[in-house]
Motif scaffolding. Structure first.
Motif, PDB file in Angstrom:
ATOM      1  N   LEU A 299       0.843  -1.197   0.000  1.00 27.18           N
ATOM      2  CA  LEU A 299       0.000   0.000   0.000  1.00 27.18           C
ATOM      3  C   LEU A 299       0.877   1.247   0.000  1.00 27.18           C
ATOM      4  O   LEU A 299       1.680   1.448   0.906  1.00 27.18           O
ATOM      5  CB  LEU A 299      -0.908  -0.005   1.239  1.00 27.18           C
ATOM      6  N   THR A 300       0.704   2.087  -1.026  1.00 28.18           N
ATOM      7  CA  THR A 300       1.441   3.345  -1.083  1.00 28.18           C
ATOM      8  C   THR A 300       0.644   4.439  -0.375  1.00 28.18           C
ATOM      9  O   THR A 300      -0.565   4.286  -0.134  1.00 28.18           O
ATOM     10  CB  THR A 300       1.703   3.778  -2.536  1.00 28.18           C
ATOM     11  N   SER A 301       1.301   5.536  -0.089  1.00 28.77           N
ATOM     12  CA  SER A 301       0.597   6.645   0.567  1.00 28.77           C
ATOM     13  C   SER A 301      -0.490   7.214  -0.343  1.00 28.77           C
ATOM     14  O   SER A 301      -1.553   7.615   0.136  1.00 28.77           O
ATOM     15  CB  SER A 301       1.573   7.731   1.017  1.00 28.77           C
ATOM     16  N   ALA A 302      -0.267   7.230  -1.655  1.00 27.18           N
ATOM     17  CA  ALA A 302      -1.297   7.716  -2.581  1.00 27.18           C
ATOM     18  C   ALA A 302      -2.501   6.762  -2.606  1.00 27.18           C
ATOM     19  O   ALA A 302      -3.658   7.210  -2.625  1.00 27.18           O
ATOM     20  CB  ALA A 302      -0.718   7.880  -3.983  1.00 27.18           C
ATOM     21  N   GLN A 303      -2.248   5.457  -2.582  1.00 28.96           N
ATOM     22  CA  GLN A 303      -3.346   4.488  -2.532  1.00 28.96           C
ATOM     23  C   GLN A 303      -4.126   4.639  -1.231  1.00 28.96           C
ATOM     24  O   GLN A 303      -5.363   4.574  -1.232  1.00 28.96           O
ATOM     25  CB  GLN A 303      -2.801   3.067  -2.670  1.00 28.96           C
ATOM     26  N   PHE A 304      -3.409   4.831  -0.145  1.00 30.86           N
ATOM     27  CA  PHE A 304      -4.057   5.043   1.149  1.00 30.86           C
ATOM     28  C   PHE A 304      -4.944   6.285   1.094  1.00 30.86           C
ATOM     29  O   PHE A 304      -6.085   6.262   1.567  1.00 30.86           O
ATOM     30  CB  PHE A 304      -2.998   5.172   2.257  1.00 30.86           C
ATOM     31  N   ALA A 305      -4.447   7.351   0.480  1.00 32.25           N
ATOM     32  CA  ALA A 305      -5.234   8.585   0.351  1.00 32.25           C
ATOM     33  C   ALA A 305      -6.517   8.338  -0.437  1.00 32.25           C
ATOM     34  O   ALA A 305      -7.588   8.852  -0.083  1.00 32.25           O
ATOM     35  CB  ALA A 305      -4.403   9.682  -0.315  1.00 32.25           C
ATOM     36  N   VAL A 306      -6.439   7.529  -1.478  1.00 29.22           N
ATOM     37  CA  VAL A 306      -7.628   7.206  -2.281  1.00 29.22           C
ATOM     38  C   VAL A 306      -8.627   6.396  -1.456  1.00 29.22           C
ATOM     39  O   VAL A 306      -9.835   6.662  -1.475  1.00 29.22           O
ATOM     40  CB  VAL A 306      -7.239   6.468  -3.584  1.00 29.22           C
ATOM     41  N   LEU A 307      -8.141   5.422  -0.701  1.00 31.75           N
ATOM     42  CA  LEU A 307      -9.038   4.618   0.147  1.00 31.75           C
ATOM     43  C   LEU A 307      -9.718   5.485   1.204  1.00 31.75           C
ATOM     44  O   LEU A 307     -10.937   5.386   1.410  1.00 31.75           O
ATOM     45  CB  LEU A 307      -8.262   3.479   0.811  1.00 31.75           C
TER      46      LEU A 307
ATOM     47  N   ILE B 196     -13.119  12.136  -6.303  1.00 23.40           N
ATOM     48  CA  ILE B 196     -11.984  11.581  -5.562  1.00 23.40           C
ATOM     49  C   ILE B 196     -10.705  12.323  -5.941  1.00 23.40           C
ATOM     50  O   ILE B 196      -9.898  12.665  -5.075  1.00 23.40           O
ATOM     51  CB  ILE B 196     -11.859  10.064  -5.812  1.00 23.40           C
ATOM     52  N   SER B 197     -10.526  12.590  -7.224  1.00 25.53           N
ATOM     53  CA  SER B 197      -9.347  13.316  -7.704  1.00 25.53           C
ATOM     54  C   SER B 197      -9.230  14.665  -7.018  1.00 25.53           C
ATOM     55  O   SER B 197      -8.159  15.044  -6.531  1.00 25.53           O
ATOM     56  CB  SER B 197      -9.436  13.492  -9.230  1.00 25.53           C
ATOM     57  N   HIS B 198     -10.326  15.386  -6.971  1.00 26.98           N
ATOM     58  CA  HIS B 198     -10.336  16.714  -6.345  1.00 26.98           C
ATOM     59  C   HIS B 198     -10.055  16.620  -4.844  1.00 26.98           C
ATOM     60  O   HIS B 198      -9.206  17.330  -4.316  1.00 26.98           O
ATOM     61  CB  HIS B 198     -11.683  17.400  -6.596  1.00 26.98           C
ATOM     62  N   GLU B 199     -10.759  15.738  -4.169  1.00 28.10           N
ATOM     63  CA  GLU B 199     -10.656  15.623  -2.711  1.00 28.10           C
ATOM     64  C   GLU B 199      -9.288  15.106  -2.260  1.00 28.10           C
ATOM     65  O   GLU B 199      -8.753  15.556  -1.247  1.00 28.10           O
ATOM     66  CB  GLU B 199     -11.764  14.706  -2.200  1.00 28.10           C
ATOM     67  N   ALA B 200      -8.714  14.165  -3.013  1.00 26.84           N
ATOM     68  CA  ALA B 200      -7.431  13.571  -2.634  1.00 26.84           C
ATOM     69  C   ALA B 200      -6.240  14.322  -3.227  1.00 26.84           C
ATOM     70  O   ALA B 200      -5.094  13.990  -2.925  1.00 26.84           O
ATOM     71  CB  ALA B 200      -7.382  12.107  -3.073  1.00 26.84           C
ATOM     72  N   ALA B 201      -6.506  15.308  -4.069  1.00 25.96           N
ATOM     73  CA  ALA B 201      -5.453  16.101  -4.727  1.00 25.96           C
ATOM     74  C   ALA B 201      -4.513  15.209  -5.537  1.00 25.96           C
ATOM     75  O   ALA B 201      -3.295  15.291  -5.447  1.00 25.96           O
ATOM     76  CB  ALA B 201      -4.681  16.941  -3.713  1.00 25.96           C
ATOM     77  N   ILE B 202      -5.122  14.324  -6.330  1.00 27.54           N
ATOM     78  CA  ILE B 202      -4.369  13.418  -7.205  1.00 27.54           C
ATOM     79  C   ILE B 202      -4.894  13.629  -8.623  1.00 27.54           C
ATOM     80  O   ILE B 202      -6.113  13.618  -8.835  1.00 27.54           O
ATOM     81  CB  ILE B 202      -4.552  11.944  -6.781  1.00 27.54           C
TER      82      ILE B 202
END
Length: 150
Positions: A42-50, A64-70
């Protein structure tokens, strides 16, 4: 004039620049995250998406893109990987069939229950060189910097 420019360039200390320092702090945080998080894949970006998907419930990739800033392209790849692991479910939107709606699977919920307490500890470890007052200040400053409108 040329002599002044060369002198100014020579006095540029990379390790005193905000971008360099933010990158180094992020690298340190990422290393702590990877060392302590229970799921080694689990990467930190994946964790942010979850976490973002948990917060929003069923949500579109745009939300999700907007909220997680990805960015959207990166998010698609992350969602695809998490879907393959059985952590996320992706469905077509009922009203707009072009829209993909993402939600947590039970395995994703379970992983978050196990991971969130450790993630809190990772934040504490990242901030550990700072006293309580500095921790509050750095979080305030980073929030301010991250919400600047251009």
């Amino acid at each position: 004039m040329k002599g002044n420019k060369n002198k100014a360039e020579q006095n540029y200390a990379l390790d005193e620049q905000v971008g360099f320092l933010l990158r180094r702090a992020y690298q340190r945080h990422t290393a702590i995250f990877q060392e302590h998080i229970p799921d080694q894949h689990l990467t930190s970006a994946q964790f942010a998406v979850l976490v973002t998907t948990q917060k929003l419930g069923q949500a579109s990739l745009v939300q999700i893109s907007h909220e997680a800033a990805i960015d959207h392209a990166t998010l698609r790849d992350i969602v695809s990987r998490l879907k393959k692991r059985g952590l996320l479910k992706v469905e077509q939107g009922k009203q707009d069939r072009r829209q993909k709606l993402v939600s947590l699977m039970p395995e994703g919920e379970k992983l978050l229950r196990e991971t969130i307490p450790v993630a809190r500890q990772v934040t504490d470890m990242t901030l550990s060189p700072l006293n309580e007052c500095e921790q509050i200040a750095v979080l305030h400053i980073l929030q301010k910097l991250s919400h600047c409108e251009e």
